[in-house]
Design a protein around this motif. Sequence first.
Motif, PDB file in Angstrom:
ATOM      1  N   ALA A  74       0.817  -1.212   0.000  1.00  0.00           N
ATOM      2  CA  ALA A  74       0.000   0.000   0.000  1.00  0.00           C
ATOM      3  C   ALA A  74       0.853   1.265   0.000  1.00  0.00           C
ATOM      4  CB  ALA A  74      -0.926  -0.002   1.213  1.00  0.00           C
ATOM      5  N   GLY A  75       2.176   1.109   0.104  1.00  0.00           N
ATOM      6  CA  GLY A  75       3.062   2.268   0.119  1.00  0.00           C
ATOM      7  C   GLY A  75       3.176   2.916   1.479  1.00  0.00           C
ATOM      8  N   ILE A 108       4.853   1.641   3.912  1.00  0.00           N
ATOM      9  CA  ILE A 108       6.253   1.400   4.272  1.00  0.00           C
ATOM     10  C   ILE A 108       7.033   1.497   2.972  1.00  0.00           C
ATOM     11  CG2 ILE A 108       7.923  -0.295   5.110  1.00  0.00           C
ATOM     12  CD1 ILE A 108       5.757  -1.435   6.911  1.00  0.00           C
ATOM     13  N   ALA A 109       8.096   2.264   2.977  1.00  0.00           N
ATOM     14  CA  ALA A 109       8.892   2.462   1.768  1.00  0.00           C
ATOM     15  C   ALA A 109       9.426   1.129   1.256  1.00  0.00           C
ATOM     16  CB  ALA A 109      10.042   3.415   2.049  1.00  0.00           C
ATOM     17  N   ALA A 110       9.427   0.962  -0.051  1.00  0.00           N
ATOM     18  CA  ALA A 110       9.860  -0.288  -0.676  1.00  0.00           C
ATOM     19  C   ALA A 110      11.296  -0.645  -0.293  1.00  0.00           C
ATOM     20  CB  ALA A 110       9.716  -0.200  -2.188  1.00  0.00           C
ATOM     21  N   GLU A 111      12.162   0.368  -0.155  1.00  0.00           N
ATOM     22  CA  GLU A 111      13.555   0.068   0.200  1.00  0.00           C
ATOM     23  C   GLU A 111      13.686  -0.467   1.626  1.00  0.00           C
ATOM     24  OE1 GLU A 111      12.833   4.495   0.596  1.00  0.00           O
ATOM     25  OE2 GLU A 111      12.662   3.085  -1.049  1.00  0.00           O
ATOM     26  N   LEU A 112      12.705  -0.203   2.467  1.00  0.00           N
ATOM     27  CA  LEU A 112      12.711  -0.745   3.826  1.00  0.00           C
ATOM     28  C   LEU A 112      12.144  -2.157   3.884  1.00  0.00           C
ATOM     29  CD1 LEU A 112      11.502   2.393   5.809  1.00  0.00           C
ATOM     30  CD2 LEU A 112      13.838   1.553   5.527  1.00  0.00           C
ATOM     31  N   ALA A 113      11.559  -2.612   2.804  1.00  0.00           N
ATOM     32  CA  ALA A 113      10.937  -3.940   2.775  1.00  0.00           C
ATOM     33  C   ALA A 113      11.952  -5.058   2.963  1.00  0.00           C
ATOM     34  CB  ALA A 113      10.184  -4.140   1.466  1.00  0.00           C
ATOM     35  N   ASP A 114      13.201  -4.811   2.566  1.00  0.00           N
ATOM     36  CA  ASP A 114      14.232  -5.842   2.684  1.00  0.00           C
ATOM     37  C   ASP A 114      14.849  -5.911   4.071  1.00  0.00           C
ATOM     38  OD1 ASP A 114      13.862  -6.587   0.063  1.00  0.00           O
ATOM     39  OD2 ASP A 114      15.384  -5.206  -0.697  1.00  0.00           O
ATOM     40  N   ASP A 115      14.445  -5.053   4.966  1.00  0.00           N
ATOM     41  CA  ASP A 115      14.969  -5.073   6.328  1.00  0.00           C
ATOM     42  C   ASP A 115      14.617  -6.414   6.977  1.00  0.00           C
ATOM     43  OD1 ASP A 115      15.503  -4.741   9.032  1.00  0.00           O
ATOM     44  OD2 ASP A 115      14.676  -2.722   9.118  1.00  0.00           O
ATOM     45  N   PRO A 116      15.616  -7.130   7.499  1.00  0.00           N
ATOM     46  CA  PRO A 116      15.344  -8.435   8.123  1.00  0.00           C
ATOM     47  C   PRO A 116      14.314  -8.372   9.247  1.00  0.00           C
ATOM     48  CG  PRO A 116      17.716  -8.077   7.930  1.00  0.00           C
ATOM     49  CD  PRO A 116      17.039  -6.797   7.510  1.00  0.00           C
ATOM     50  N   LEU A 117      14.179  -7.233   9.887  1.00  0.00           N
ATOM     51  CA  LEU A 117      13.180  -7.101  10.942  1.00  0.00           C
ATOM     52  C   LEU A 117      11.755  -7.158  10.390  1.00  0.00           C
ATOM     53  CD1 LEU A 117      14.802  -4.338  13.173  1.00  0.00           C
ATOM     54  CD2 LEU A 117      14.655  -6.800  13.618  1.00  0.00           C
ATOM     55  N   ARG A 118      11.598  -6.911   9.100  1.00  0.00           N
ATOM     56  CA  ARG A 118      10.275  -6.947   8.483  1.00  0.00           C
ATOM     57  C   ARG A 118       9.972  -8.320   7.891  1.00  0.00           C
ATOM     58  NH1 ARG A 118      10.475  -2.076   9.442  1.00  0.00           N
ATOM     59  NH2 ARG A 118      10.047  -0.136   8.528  1.00  0.00           N
ATOM     60  N   GLY A 119      10.925  -9.224   7.953  1.00  0.00           N
ATOM     61  CA  GLY A 119      10.742 -10.564   7.403  1.00  0.00           C
ATOM     62  C   GLY A 119       9.970 -11.469   8.354  1.00  0.00           C
ATOM     63  N   LEU A 120       9.702 -12.630   7.883  1.00  0.00           N
ATOM     64  CA  LEU A 120       8.995 -13.633   8.672  1.00  0.00           C
ATOM     65  C   LEU A 120       9.935 -14.163   9.744  1.00  0.00           C
ATOM     66  CD1 LEU A 120       6.243 -15.061   8.686  1.00  0.00           C
ATOM     67  CD2 LEU A 120       7.197 -16.740   7.137  1.00  0.00           C
ATOM     68  N   ALA A 121       9.559 -14.013  11.000  1.00  0.00           N
ATOM     69  CA  ALA A 121      10.406 -14.447  12.117  1.00  0.00           C
ATOM     70  C   ALA A 121      10.487 -15.973  12.168  1.00  0.00           C
ATOM     71  CB  ALA A 121       9.852 -13.910  13.428  1.00  0.00           C
ATOM     72  N   THR A 122      11.562 -16.465  12.743  1.00  0.00           N
ATOM     73  CA  THR A 122      11.763 -17.905  12.874  1.00  0.00           C
ATOM     74  C   THR A 122      10.747 -18.469  13.859  1.00  0.00           C
ATOM     75  OG1 THR A 122      14.115 -17.596  12.469  1.00  0.00           O
ATOM     76  CG2 THR A 122      13.440 -19.687  13.453  1.00  0.00           C
ATOM     77  N   PRO A 123      10.045 -19.529  13.458  1.00  0.00           N
ATOM     78  CA  PRO A 123       9.000 -20.070  14.328  1.00  0.00           C
ATOM     79  C   PRO A 123       9.566 -21.038  15.363  1.00  0.00           C
ATOM     80  CG  PRO A 123       9.086 -21.368  12.357  1.00  0.00           C
ATOM     81  CD  PRO A 123      10.113 -20.261  12.191  1.00  0.00           C
ATOM     82  N   PRO A 124       8.837 -21.256  16.436  1.00  0.00           N
ATOM     83  CA  PRO A 124       9.243 -22.301  17.377  1.00  0.00           C
ATOM     84  C   PRO A 124       8.973 -23.670  16.754  1.00  0.00           C
ATOM     85  CG  PRO A 124       7.163 -21.335  18.057  1.00  0.00           C
ATOM     86  CD  PRO A 124       7.645 -20.551  16.868  1.00  0.00           C
ATOM     87  N   ALA A 125       9.826 -24.621  17.039  1.00  0.00           N
ATOM     88  CA  ALA A 125       9.687 -25.956  16.440  1.00  0.00           C
ATOM     89  C   ALA A 125       8.876 -26.877  17.355  1.00  0.00           C
ATOM     90  CB  ALA A 125      11.057 -26.560  16.205  1.00  0.00           C
ATOM     91  N   THR A 126       8.170 -27.792  16.723  1.00  0.00           N
ATOM     92  CA  THR A 126       7.462 -28.849  17.434  1.00  0.00           C
ATOM     93  C   THR A 126       7.966 -30.166  16.881  1.00  0.00           C
ATOM     94  OG1 THR A 126       5.470 -27.518  17.781  1.00  0.00           O
ATOM     95  CG2 THR A 126       5.208 -29.906  17.864  1.00  0.00           C
TER      96      THR A 126
END
Length: 130
Positions: free
Chosen positions: A56-57, A59-77
């Motif tokens: 939707a714009g 968040i700036a597109a260049e900030l999209a690659d920030d690792p903090l905006r990525g999918l966090a590591t899930p807990p394992a079962t």
Amino acid sequence: MLLADEARAYFNEDSRGDRAALDPMARVVLSCESLKITTRLMHVIAWLLTQRAIDAGEIAAELADDPLRGLATPPATGDDVLATMPAGTGALIRASIDLYRRAERIERSRSDPPAASPARAMLDRLAMQL
């Protein structure tokens, strides 16, 4: 969101009978697994909301690659733990893992360059021969 609502309803009401049938240590494991389910779902929901904000714009597109905006590591079962869970809990664990994996595939597809089309490769080879 539907899966998150189903998990909430199950752990608030439906799991009482399942929980009562378990020994104390198994109840602790079930509680840990309920937290893992919730964590997986919240990671996916947060990632989806972030993707929507990027698209939707908001968040700036260049900030999209920030690792903090990525999918966090899930807990394992572990499979051994999954095998000991009541049917309802096991179904929610599997569903939350499946949803997380689908979000992971989408995230990878957004960051990886698109795969070359087999048809395009054939057309390119034909064009080189002409």
